[in-house]
Design a protein around this motif. Sequence first.
Motif, short mmCIF file in Angstrom:
data_model
loop_
_atom_site.label_atom_id
_atom_site.label_comp_id
_atom_site.label_asym_id
_atom_site.label_seq_id
_atom_site.Cartn_x
_atom_site.Cartn_y
_atom_site.Cartn_z
N VAL A 169 0.84 -1.20 0.00
CA VAL A 169 0.00 0.00 0.00
C VAL A 169 0.87 1.24 0.00
O VAL A 169 0.61 2.22 -0.73
N SER A 170 1.94 1.24 0.78
CA SER A 170 2.82 2.41 0.87
C SER A 170 3.53 2.69 -0.45
O SER A 170 3.81 3.83 -0.78
N ARG A 171 3.78 1.64 -1.22
CA ARG A 171 4.46 1.83 -2.50
C ARG A 171 3.48 2.10 -3.64
O ARG A 171 3.89 2.25 -4.78
N GLY A 172 2.19 2.18 -3.33
CA GLY A 172 1.18 2.49 -4.34
C GLY A 172 0.94 1.36 -5.32
O GLY A 172 0.54 1.59 -6.47
N GLU A 173 1.14 0.12 -4.88
CA GLU A 173 0.97 -1.02 -5.78
C GLU A 173 -0.46 -1.53 -5.82
O GLU A 173 -0.78 -2.38 -6.66
N VAL A 174 -1.30 -1.05 -4.92
CA VAL A 174 -2.69 -1.51 -4.86
C VAL A 174 -3.54 -0.63 -5.76
O VAL A 174 -3.64 0.58 -5.52
N GLY A 175 -4.11 -1.20 -6.78
CA GLY A 175 -4.96 -0.45 -7.70
C GLY A 175 -6.30 -1.09 -7.91
O GLY A 175 -7.33 -0.59 -7.46
N PHE A 176 -6.30 -2.24 -8.57
CA PHE A 176 -7.54 -2.94 -8.85
C PHE A 176 -7.61 -4.32 -8.20
O PHE A 176 -8.68 -4.92 -8.15
N LEU A 177 -6.47 -4.81 -7.72
CA LEU A 177 -6.45 -6.11 -7.06
C LEU A 177 -5.64 -6.01 -5.77
O LEU A 177 -4.67 -5.24 -5.71
N PRO A 178 -6.02 -6.78 -4.75
CA PRO A 178 -5.22 -6.77 -3.52
C PRO A 178 -3.84 -7.38 -3.75
O PRO A 178 -3.67 -8.26 -4.60
N VAL A 179 -2.85 -6.91 -3.00
CA VAL A 179 -1.47 -7.38 -3.14
C VAL A 179 -1.03 -8.00 -1.82
O VAL A 179 -1.18 -7.39 -0.76
N ASP A 180 -0.50 -9.20 -1.89
CA ASP A 180 -0.04 -9.92 -0.68
C ASP A 180 -1.14 -9.92 0.37
O ASP A 180 -1.02 -9.30 1.44
N ILE A 181 -2.20 -10.62 0.09
CA ILE A 181 -3.40 -10.60 0.94
C ILE A 181 -3.06 -11.02 2.36
O ILE A 181 -2.40 -12.03 2.60
N THR A 182 -3.53 -10.21 3.30
CA THR A 182 -3.38 -10.49 4.73
C THR A 182 -4.62 -10.00 5.46
O THR A 182 -5.20 -8.97 5.10
#
Length: 303
Positions: A55-68
């Motif tokens: 999230v801090s790197r702005g990688e979340v757009g249309f899909l969750p990244v590294d789901i936790t």
Amino acid sequence: MVTNGGVQHLMKRSRKVSLSLFDCLNVAFMLGIIFIMLYPLYYMAIVSISNGGSVSRGEVGFLPVDITWKAYEIVFTDAPIVQAFWNTLLYTTVGVAINLTMTCLCAYPLSRKSFHGRNVFAMLIVFTMFFDGGLIPKYLLIDSLGMINTIWAIVLPPSISIMYMVMMRTFFQEIPEALHESAYIDGANDWTVFRKVVLPLSVPLMATMTLFYAVGHWNSFFSALVYLNDRSKYPLQIILRSIVVEGDTSNQATEMSGISGSLIISQNIKYAVVIIAILPILLLYPFLQKYFVKGAMVGSLKG
């Protein structure tokens, strides 16, 4: 040489092409509106389950990244949030029950032509829509009644909405008089007619009123902010306000380390609490949706 039949055929074909183009543009426009309305909610949902670093790197757009599900684990193990959720559920349930009872009992007599002076009472009731005593007189009244820091300070002041009462009265007026007369002939009194004839016919409107009143109670926070002093009685919206508006996640940040990590995990927590706060209403709507359109329109055609 083009015949009249050929001209008509070309006109029909041109009309079909125009309608198809209009339909395509209309569908594209409506899909755009739906995307604009739903994407913020969708974005909050995927951020709440994404890794904080992503999230801090702005990688979340249309899909969750590294789901936790860490944010939800923290939220559901936080005692104030859990307590606030049950408080809100209690306030909403009791408040809606009082709302429907008061609205029906006020609307039905005002809908009966046999009720003498109904127009005077209706004018007095509608008068309260435009003139209000103010916050300080309300607070002094509730304080004098001993309701400060109790559930009754939350559910009793908004016990009836005049606008919804007028809609319900109009609906009751549209019920055929023959149904009342036949019930009276069978020996029923006004109370029996109200319970066994009027209310069963009012299911669509009652379902719609339930949704409107429930949304109002679920999203309410100002009354609790004014009348409640004990934090253990706060509704969820007060906790949500302190987290989202004031950025207070100190109670949920016991396992966080590092300033950057705390900020990111705090953002996940904010969005997780928002999702939890709006999810019950979203789940309630499908059960009432089949009554919603009919209930919203009926009773509003004549007044």
